[in-house]
Motif scaffolding. Structure first.
Motif, mmCIF file in Angstrom:
data_model
loop_
_atom_site.group_PDB
_atom_site.id
_atom_site.type_symbol
_atom_site.label_atom_id
_atom_site.label_comp_id
_atom_site.label_asym_id
_atom_site.label_seq_id
_atom_site.Cartn_x
_atom_site.Cartn_y
_atom_site.Cartn_z
ATOM 1 N N GLY A 153 0.815 -1.208 0.000
ATOM 2 C CA GLY A 153 0.000 0.000 0.000
ATOM 3 C C GLY A 153 0.846 1.254 0.000
ATOM 4 N N SER A 154 1.920 1.259 0.806
ATOM 5 C CA SER A 154 2.820 2.411 0.841
ATOM 6 C C SER A 154 3.499 2.600 -0.507
ATOM 7 N N LEU A 155 3.959 1.500 -1.095
ATOM 8 C CA LEU A 155 4.649 1.575 -2.380
ATOM 9 C C LEU A 155 3.716 2.107 -3.467
ATOM 10 N N LEU A 156 2.473 1.646 -3.451
ATOM 11 C CA LEU A 156 1.486 2.115 -4.433
ATOM 12 C C LEU A 156 1.310 3.633 -4.340
ATOM 13 N N ALA A 157 1.120 4.134 -3.112
ATOM 14 C CA ALA A 157 0.915 5.569 -2.922
ATOM 15 C C ALA A 157 2.188 6.365 -3.190
ATOM 16 N N LEU A 158 3.345 5.804 -2.851
ATOM 17 C CA LEU A 158 4.615 6.488 -3.100
ATOM 18 C C LEU A 158 4.845 6.698 -4.591
ATOM 19 N N ILE A 159 4.609 5.651 -5.382
ATOM 20 C CA ILE A 159 4.794 5.781 -6.835
ATOM 21 C C ILE A 159 3.846 6.846 -7.384
ATOM 22 N N LEU A 160 2.611 6.895 -6.846
ATOM 23 C CA LEU A 160 1.673 7.939 -7.242
ATOM 24 C C LEU A 160 2.251 9.333 -6.981
ATOM 25 N N GLY A 161 2.731 9.546 -5.749
ATOM 26 C CA GLY A 161 3.216 10.868 -5.365
ATOM 27 C C GLY A 161 4.479 11.284 -6.088
ATOM 28 N N VAL A 162 5.446 10.372 -6.192
ATOM 29 C CA VAL A 162 6.714 10.708 -6.845
ATOM 30 C C VAL A 162 6.491 11.005 -8.325
ATOM 31 N N SER A 163 5.638 10.235 -8.977
ATOM 32 C CA SER A 163 5.405 10.453 -10.404
ATOM 33 C C SER A 163 4.718 11.796 -10.659
ATOM 34 N N ARG A 164 3.835 12.241 -9.745
ATOM 35 C CA ARG A 164 3.159 13.527 -9.936
ATOM 36 C C ARG A 164 4.121 14.697 -9.716
ATOM 37 N N THR A 165 5.008 14.583 -8.741
ATOM 38 C CA THR A 165 6.012 15.631 -8.556
ATOM 39 C C THR A 165 6.983 15.643 -9.732
ATOM 40 N N THR A 166 7.330 14.472 -10.242
ATOM 41 C CA THR A 166 8.177 14.387 -11.432
ATOM 42 C C THR A 166 7.504 15.072 -12.615
ATOM 43 N N LEU A 167 6.196 14.834 -12.777
ATOM 44 C CA LEU A 167 5.431 15.485 -13.836
ATOM 45 C C LEU A 167 5.523 17.006 -13.727
ATOM 46 N N ALA A 168 5.291 17.534 -12.515
ATOM 47 C CA ALA A 168 5.304 18.985 -12.329
ATOM 48 C C ALA A 168 6.676 19.575 -12.625
ATOM 49 N N MET A 169 7.737 18.901 -12.173
ATOM 50 C CA MET A 169 9.093 19.413 -12.419
ATOM 51 C C MET A 169 9.464 19.302 -13.896
ATOM 52 N N ALA A 170 8.983 18.251 -14.556
ATOM 53 C CA ALA A 170 9.269 18.088 -15.990
ATOM 54 C C ALA A 170 8.558 19.154 -16.815
ATOM 55 N N ARG A 171 7.366 19.554 -16.401
ATOM 56 C CA ARG A 171 6.652 20.616 -17.104
ATOM 57 C C ARG A 171 7.484 21.898 -17.145
ATOM 58 N N ASP A 172 8.180 22.174 -16.025
ATOM 59 C CA ASP A 172 8.994 23.390 -15.934
ATOM 60 C C ASP A 172 10.441 23.143 -16.339
ATOM 61 N N ARG A 173 10.714 21.940 -16.867
ATOM 62 C CA ARG A 173 12.040 21.559 -17.380
ATOM 63 C C ARG A 173 13.120 21.501 -16.295
ATOM 64 N N HIS A 174 12.705 21.286 -15.040
ATOM 65 C CA HIS A 174 13.680 20.979 -13.994
ATOM 66 C C HIS A 174 14.086 19.509 -14.080
ATOM 67 N N LEU A 175 13.281 18.724 -14.774
ATOM 68 C CA LEU A 175 13.589 17.347 -15.140
ATOM 69 C C LEU A 175 13.301 17.228 -16.638
ATOM 70 N N PRO A 176 13.776 16.162 -17.300
ATOM 71 C CA PRO A 176 13.557 16.046 -18.743
ATOM 72 C C PRO A 176 12.091 16.246 -19.127
ATOM 73 N N HIS A 177 11.843 17.121 -20.098
ATOM 74 C CA HIS A 177 10.485 17.506 -20.462
ATOM 75 C C HIS A 177 9.664 16.332 -21.003
ATOM 76 N N VAL A 178 10.328 15.308 -21.502
ATOM 77 C CA VAL A 178 9.623 14.148 -22.033
ATOM 78 C C VAL A 178 8.762 13.478 -20.964
ATOM 79 N N LEU A 179 9.106 13.681 -19.667
ATOM 80 C CA LEU A 179 8.363 13.066 -18.566
ATOM 81 C C LEU A 179 7.063 13.805 -18.252
ATOM 82 N N ALA A 180 6.794 14.905 -18.942
ATOM 83 C CA ALA A 180 5.596 15.705 -18.663
ATOM 84 C C ALA A 180 4.353 15.205 -19.396
ATOM 85 N N ALA A 181 4.473 14.152 -20.184
ATOM 86 C CA ALA A 181 3.337 13.666 -20.970
ATOM 87 C C ALA A 181 2.254 13.055 -20.078
#
Length: 412
Positions: free
Chosen positions: A274-302
């Motif tokens: 359960g923790s792992l499921l929720a963690l992957i949810l949270g980390v992927s959404r923060t990754t999305l937000a940072m990728a949108r602003d190009r703090h991480l590779p923009h390809v991850l913003a899809a």
């Protein structure tokens, strides 16, 4: 993305993030640090968590976007602080994902723990890929089972002949530094309420849902943790608890409920899932937000056109976690994750301090106490953990500096 999450599902996602493997694993190390000061350490961690939750809830209602404190820091303090918050969260929680996956493996098949951990990461990444609604439904089922297991342990311990309320006595030998360190370790088990905020773009009526769901989830978790800690202490005491590798299983044995041991093992594995499921949810959404602003590779913003999830970010997080599973240490990851998350919430509290009365700011003492509490708990962790955490933050700052330098070059 689609707004599908209401208050009940948001509460369940928060509970699934908090009532996980942390309560099965963190009590031993915390008792080792605090001794008879375990319960005060739990209270201290809860106070800091409450301040963080209050600050986060007010900010999340104002900025209902994926990314949590990455967004709040960027909007309230400046781009650098948002980047640093996102960096601390993604790096710390990715390590935590690996720790949770290994916890699953160690309970399900100890001899093949890493193989099982990789399989768990792959399976839960696939569940998240199918949409946040499916993730919320699975989380609800997991939380129900884990709560039942914890309730069985509490009842067995408190009603056993070996229960001794004198073991709950807070002795004068409890070192203050040890209590702080234990609170920092226990904070690992409280940190999941941020998952509600990081899913801001998928929450219905976020200005109403998020401020309601976060305190409800945190309040339920505090009650559960306090009961479990008190029950385990009454049958084991601080010394044996500090030495226990599986404290809830040892408590069941000491209470004369040997039949509960395999049930606790299954509950721990399910809680870690359960923790792992929720963690992957949270980390992927923060990754999305940072990728949108190009703090991480923009390809991850899809965002997937059918499922409405950040599918590339989820696949990237799953792949990195699967690789980390081969080398990460579970107990070391708890401290490392705690440091990163405490840095993340320190920035959240600093952001909440800038809110005005018209923006429904929290009482002024809340972000101050939260910020000071985060700093105190972070630097009370073991020295090796603090050094590695500071090094990771420094690396994140260097990455930001290099990105800004490249962007300022002529022709870019």
């Amino acid at each position: 993305m689609k707004r599908l999450i209401g208050v009940p599902d948001a509460v369940m996602i928060g509970l699934g993030s908090m009532i996980g493997a942390g309560i099965f694993a963190a009590l031993g190390p915390a008792a080792g640090a605090a001794g008879s000061g375990l319960l005060p350490a739990l209270v201290l961690a809860a106070i800091v968590a409450y301040c963080n939750a209050t600050s986060s809830a007010r900010l999340a209602a104002l900025y209902p976007q994926s990314g949590g404190t990455y967004v709040y820091g960027r909007e309230r303090l400046g781009e650098f602080w948002g980047h640093l918050a996102g960096w601390a969260f993604v790096v710390g929680k990715t390590a935590s994902c690996a720790a949770m996956a290994l916890t699953v493996g160690s309970y399900v098949w100890p001899d093949q723990a890493r193989a099982v951990a990789v399989a768990a990461v792959v399976a839960l990444t696939a569940v998240n890929y199918g949409g946040v609604r499916k993730s919320a439904l699975l989380t609800r089922a997991i939380v129900a089972v884990v709560l039942a297991v914890l309730a069985a342990v509490v009842v067995a311990a408190l009603t056993s002949a070996s229960a001794d309320s004198a073991r709950l006595h807070i002795g004068a030998d409890a070192p203050f530094g040890g209590v702080l360190q234990a609170a920092g370790l226990l904070f690992f088990a409280f940190a999941g309420y941020a998952r509600i905020a990081t899913l801001g773009e998928e929450v219905r009526d976020p200005a109403r849902t998020i401020p309601r769901a976060i305190p409800i989830a945190l309040g339920i978790t505090l009650v559960v943790y306090a009961l479990v800690a008190a029950a385990v202490l009454t049958v084991l005491g601080p010394g044996p608890l500090a030495e226990a590798s599986a404290p809830l299983s040892d408590a069941a044995r000491a209470a004369g409920a040997g039949w509960l041991v395999p049930v606790v093992g299954a509950g721990a594995a399910l809680a870690a899932l359960g923790s792992l499921l929720a963690l992957i949810l949270g980390v992927s959404r923060t990754t999305l937000a940072m990728a949108r602003d190009r703090h991480l590779p923009h390809v991850l913003a899809a965002v997937h056109p059918r499922f409405g999830v950040p599918h590339r970010a989820e696949l990237a997080v799953g792949a990195v976690v699967a690789v980390l599973v081969a080398s990460i240490d579970v107990r070391g990851a708890i401290g490392f994750s705690s440091f990163g998350v405490l840095a993340y919430y320190a920035i959240a509290n600093a952001s909440a301090w800038t809110l005005t009365a018209d923006e429904s700011r929290p009482p002024r003492f809340v972000p101050i106490l939260g910020l000071l509490g985060c700093a105190a708990l972070a630097f009370a962790l073991p020295v090796a953990t603090v050094l590695s955490g500071v090094a990771v933050l420094a690396l994140g700052a260097a990455v930001y500096g290099l990105r800004k330098a490249r962007a300022s070059r002529p022709g870019r």
